[in-house]
Design an enzyme around this catalytic site. Structure first.
Site, mmCIF file in Angstrom:
data_model
loop_
_atom_site.group_PDB
_atom_site.id
_atom_site.type_symbol
_atom_site.label_atom_id
_atom_site.label_comp_id
_atom_site.label_asym_id
_atom_site.label_seq_id
_atom_site.Cartn_x
_atom_site.Cartn_y
_atom_site.Cartn_z
ATOM 1 N N HIS A 229 0.866 -1.173 0.000
ATOM 2 C CA HIS A 229 0.000 0.000 0.000
ATOM 3 C C HIS A 229 0.910 1.233 0.000
ATOM 4 C CE1 HIS A 229 -2.869 2.911 1.761
ATOM 5 N NE2 HIS A 229 -3.830 2.079 1.417
ATOM 6 N N ASP B 165 2.969 -4.489 8.249
ATOM 7 C CA ASP B 165 1.737 -3.731 8.127
ATOM 8 C C ASP B 165 0.578 -4.730 8.202
ATOM 9 O OD1 ASP B 165 -0.535 -2.494 7.220
ATOM 10 O OD2 ASP B 165 0.340 -1.727 5.372
ATOM 11 N N GLN C 49 -4.613 -5.500 6.927
ATOM 12 C CA GLN C 49 -5.550 -6.450 6.313
ATOM 13 C C GLN C 49 -5.424 -7.834 6.943
ATOM 14 O OE1 GLN C 49 -7.810 -5.341 4.480
ATOM 15 N NE2 GLN C 49 -6.974 -3.397 3.734
ATOM 16 N N LYS D 232 -10.537 -0.669 10.217
ATOM 17 C CA LYS D 232 -10.706 -1.871 9.394
ATOM 18 C C LYS D 232 -11.043 -3.079 10.263
ATOM 19 C CE LYS D 232 -7.246 -0.145 6.168
ATOM 20 N NZ LYS D 232 -7.822 0.205 4.879
ATOM 21 N N CYS E 52 -4.668 2.217 -3.792
ATOM 22 C CA CYS E 52 -3.460 2.796 -3.198
ATOM 23 C C CYS E 52 -2.282 1.844 -3.325
ATOM 24 C CB CYS E 52 -3.654 3.162 -1.728
ATOM 25 S SG CYS E 52 -4.918 4.394 -1.471
HETATM 26 C C1 LIG Z 1 -2.374 -2.854 3.654
HETATM 27 C C2 LIG Z 1 -2.732 -1.480 4.104
HETATM 28 N N1 LIG Z 1 -1.793 -0.726 4.696
HETATM 29 C C3 LIG Z 1 -2.056 0.505 5.131
HETATM 30 C C4 LIG Z 1 -3.291 1.081 4.982
HETATM 31 C C5 LIG Z 1 -3.504 2.475 5.469
HETATM 32 O O1 LIG Z 1 -4.396 2.493 6.502
HETATM 33 P P1 LIG Z 1 -4.942 3.872 7.085
HETATM 34 O O2 LIG Z 1 -5.424 4.659 5.913
HETATM 35 O O3 LIG Z 1 -6.037 3.456 7.986
HETATM 36 O O4 LIG Z 1 -3.822 4.528 7.798
HETATM 37 C C6 LIG Z 1 -4.297 0.335 4.382
HETATM 38 C C7 LIG Z 1 -5.653 0.882 4.220
HETATM 39 O O5 LIG Z 1 -6.075 1.439 3.267
HETATM 40 C C8 LIG Z 1 -4.008 -0.971 3.927
HETATM 41 O O6 LIG Z 1 -4.937 -1.711 3.328
#
Ligand SMILES: Cc1ncc(COP(=O)(O)O)c(C=O)c1O
Lengths: 414, 147
Positions: free
Chosen positions: A130, A207, A210, A233, A371
Site C-alpha cells: 500500500h 503492516d 488487512q 478496518k 493505493c
Molecule cells: C495494507 C494497508 N496498509 C495501510 C493502509 C492504510 O491504513 P490507514 O489509511 O487506515 O492509515 C491500508 C488501508 O487502506 C491498507 O490496506
C-alpha cells in the site's frame, strides 16, 4: 446457490450486530463488499463509545479529579487490550496512533533521525505494498540517502521468502511488508521473513491492516520488530490505530512529534522526554477512539480469531469459486494463501463502469488502484474491482455480486 | 432514478469501443496528459492549432467508457473550432453536468453524456478530457489531475 458447508452459525448471525447493513441501497439490500477499505461498526462499539462519552469522559493523564482518573484507566485498559490482542510482552510496547499510516510515518521518521542508518544502507519493501508503506520510506530516503528495493511477486501474486531475501544485501537494515495484501489478498510468509531477518540483524515492520480482521496475530511468534494496524478496518472507529514496537527500540529511538504528554521536564534550554509509549503520543490522544478500538477487539474476540479465520475462509473460497466461474472475469492474483480480498477485472469493461453498475444493484465494491499503484503495474492493469469481506459477509453477498456482473454484461452487450 | 441505459447509451458504448481520432499527432502545437487518480484513467491529448483555429485533435486514452467516449465525441466536435469556441464548449459541458439544471444548449453530440450528472462520482470521468484539452491548448507541461 447453496450455502457453503463449514460456516459458523454464531458468526453467520453477527450480521445483525451491524445496524448499517440493514440499510437498503438504491432500493436493493446492501451487499457490502468493501470492508478492506473500512469495516462497518457493530452495536458493541457504538454503544461503547456512547457510554464512555456519557459517563466517563475527560482528558487523560492530566486531572487530579476522579473523572480524569477513570478516563485514564479506560485509555490504559484499551492499551492492555491491544497488547493482549497482539500478544506483545508489555503495554509500553503499544503506541496509539491515528492509524497504520501514521504509525509507519512515525517509525520511518524516527528511524531516519536515529543515526542508525547511513547513506547506502538499504530498505526492502514488496511490490504489493500500500502507498502508506512506500511513501514514508521514500520521505525518509530523501532525508538519509538510504536505498529502497522492492521484492517481486510472482504472476499469481505470491511473495515468497526467497523473493524477499533476493533483495537483501549486507546493507539491508529493514524489511517492511504487509502481512496481507489489500489488493490480491495474498498472505505473506511473515513469520519466516521476520525470523530470517532477525537472524541477520535486520529490523522488520509488518503492516497488519488487512491481517488483524481475519486472523489471530502474535507478534512474539512472528518475531517482528514493529507491527501496525488501523482500528477502522477492525470494526473500530476511524482515527485510531496501534503500533507495536519492541521496547528496546522504542526506548532508543528519538521522539517523534513534540508536545504535551511526551515530556518529563521542559525548560527553554533543554527538554527531557518521557519513556514509551508516552514519548510517541504527543498531545491529547484519540481517547474515545482507543476505548472504541478496545470494544471492537472485545467484540471480535467473543467469536475467537481462529473461528473467524475458519468461517471467513469458507465464505472467501465461495466468492473466489463463484467469480472464477463467470465468463469474462479474470482474477488479479490467485495466491496460495488468501485472506480478506479478491481483485478481478472484466474483459472489455473498465472497473469504474463495473462499479457504477454494481452500485445500482446494491453491491458496494472498491474500484481503482487501491493505493497500490506498483501492484497494478506488476499485473499490468490500470485498476481492478475488489470485493473484500468482513465478519458479517455472507455467501449471498457474492451471489449478489455475480448477479450484478450479469447486469454489467447485459448492459455492455457482452 | 435514471436508468443505467441512459448513462451507457449505444452511442457512448460505440465511441468508447471505437474511439474516433485515437492515436497521436506527428507535429502537435500542444500536448497534455490528464490523470484521474481515483480510477486510473489516463489520457494523452495532442492538438494542432493554426491561426487560433483547432485544425486537428488526437488522443490516447486508457480509461472507463465515460472518459473515452467523451474524449472521442469531443475530439470530433473540436475540429474547425476557434479557441474561444472550444473554451465555450467546455463551459457549457460543465454546466450540463454540474449546473442547477441539465441545460444542454449548443452541446450537440455531447448531449448524450447528460446522464452523467445523475452520477456525481462519475462527473470527473467526463470532464477529464476537457481539462486535458485546456492544458493542451495552453501547452502546459506536467499532468492535469482531476483532484
Ligand atoms: C495494507 C494497508 N496498509 C495501510 C493502509 C492504510 O491504513 P490507514 O489509511 O487506515 O492509515 C491500508 C488501508 O487502506 C491498507 O490496506
Amino acid at each position: 446457490m447453496n450455502a457453503p458447508a463449514g460456516q459458523n452459525p454464531e458468526i453467520l448471525a453477527a450480521r445483525d450486530d451491524f445496524p448499517l447493513l440493514a440499510r437498503p441501497m438504491n432500493g436493493r439490500p446492501l451487499a457490502f463488499l468493501d470492508s478492506a477499505a473500512s469495516a462497518q461498526k457493530p452495536r458493541a462499539v457504538l454503544d461503547g463509545l456512547r457510554d464512555f462519552y456519557e459517563s466517563e469522559y475527560a482528558n487523560v493523564h492530566r486531572g487530579v479529579y476522579l473523572l480524569s482518573a477513570q478516563a485514564t484507566d479506560r485509555y490504559e485498559a484499551a492499551r492492555e487490550t491491544v497488547r493482549r490482542f497482539l500478544n506483545a510482552g508489555r503495554p509500553e510496547e503499544i503506541v496509539f496512533t491515528r492509524g497504520a499510516t501514521e504509525a509507519i510515518n512515525l517509525v520511518a521518521e524516527t528511524l531516519g533521525r536515529s543515526g542508525r542508518l547511513e547513506p547506502d544502507d538499504e530498505i526492502v519493501l514488496t511490490v504489493l505494498e500500500h502507498h502508506s508503506n512506500i511513501v514514508p520510506w521514500q520521505l525518509m530516503r530523501d532525508a538519509t540517502g538510504v536505498r529502497i528495493r522492492a521484492a517481486a511477486a510472482d504472476q499469481d501474486g505470491n511473495v515468497d521468502v526467497e523473493a524477499v531475501f533476493r533483495e537483501v544485501t549486507d546493507r539491508t537494515k529493514l524489511i517492511a511488508f504487509s502481512h496481507v495484501s489489500n489488493t490480491t489478498g495474498t498472505v505473506l510468509p511473515a513469520r519466516e521473513i521476520c525470523h530470517r531477518a532477525r537472524e541477520r540483524g535486520i529490523l522488520t515492520l509488518v503492516d497488519g491492516c488487512q491481517a488483524v480482521p481475519h486472523a489471530a496475530v502474535d507478534v512474539a511468534d512472528l518475531a517482528c520488530d514493529f507491527y501496525t494496524f488501523s482500528g477502522h478496518k477492525l470494526y473500530g472507529p476511524s482515527g485510531i490505530g496501534a503500533l507495536y514496537g519492541r521496547l528496546d527500540l522504542l526506548t532508543s529511538l528519538p521522539p517523534w512529534q513534540g508536545g504535551g504528554s511526551m515530556i518529563e521536564e521542559v525548560t527553554f534550554e533543554r527538554t527531557t522526554y518521557a519513556p514509551p509509549p508516552a514519548r510517541y503520543e504527543a498531545g491529547t490522544p484519540n481517547i474515545a477512539g482507543a476505548v472504541g478500538l478496545a470494544a471492537a477487539i472485545d467484540y471480535v474476540q467473543r467469536f475467537g480469531s481462529e473461528n473467524i479465520q475458519r468461517h471467513e475462509s469458507v465464505v472467501l473460497k465461495y466468492g473466489v469459486d463463484r467469480l472464477q466461474a463467470v465468463d469474462g472475469v479474470r482474477l488479479i492474483g490467485t495466491p496460495r494463501h488468501r485472506a480478506g480480498s479478491i481483485s478481478f477485472v472484466m474483459d472489455d469493461v473498465h472497473p469504474h463502469d463495473v462499479g457504477t453498475v454494481l452500485d445500482r444493484e446494491g453491491v458496494a465494491v472498491r474500484v481503482g488502484h487501491h493505493c497500490a499503484q506498483p501492484a497494478m503495474r506488476h499485473f499490468d492493469v490500470p485498476a481492478t474491482i475488489r470485493a473484500s469481506l468482513g465478519i458479517y459477509t455472507h455467501a449471498s453477498d457474492f451471489d449478489a455480486l455475480v448477479e450484478g456482473l450479469g447486469k454489467v454484461k447485459g448492459l455492455f452487450q457482452l | 432514478m435514471i436508468d443505467l441505459r441512459d448513462l451507457y447509451q449505444e452511442v457512448i458504448l460505440d465511441h468508447s469501443r471505437n474511439p474516433r481520432n485515437a492515436g497521436r499527432l506527428t507535429e502537435p502545437s500542444g500536448t497534455a496528459k490528464g490523470h484521474n487518480p481515483l480510477c486510473g484513467d489516463l489520457i494523452t491529448l495532442d492538438v494542432l492549432v493554426e491561426d487560433g483555429v483547432i485544425r486537428d485533435v488526437s488522443f490516447d486514452a486508457r480509461g472507463c467508457a465515460i472518459s473515452v467516449a467523451t474524449a472521442s465525441i469531443m475530439s470530433d466536435m473540436l475540429k474547425g473550432k476557434t479557441l474561444e469556441e472550444a473554451h465555450d464548449l467546455f463551459r457549457r459541458f460543465q454546466k450540463m453536468l454540474t449546473g442547477p439544471d441539465a441545460e444542454a444548449e449548443g452541446l450537440d453530440k455531447l448531449e448524450v453524456l447528460a446522464g452523467v450528472r445523475e452520477f456525481p462520482m462519475r462527473v470527473k470521468c467526463a470532464t477529464l478530457p476537457f481539462h486535458t484539452l485546456r492544458a493542451a491548448l495552453d501547452n502546459e507541461p506536467g499532468t492535469v489531475q482531476t483532484e
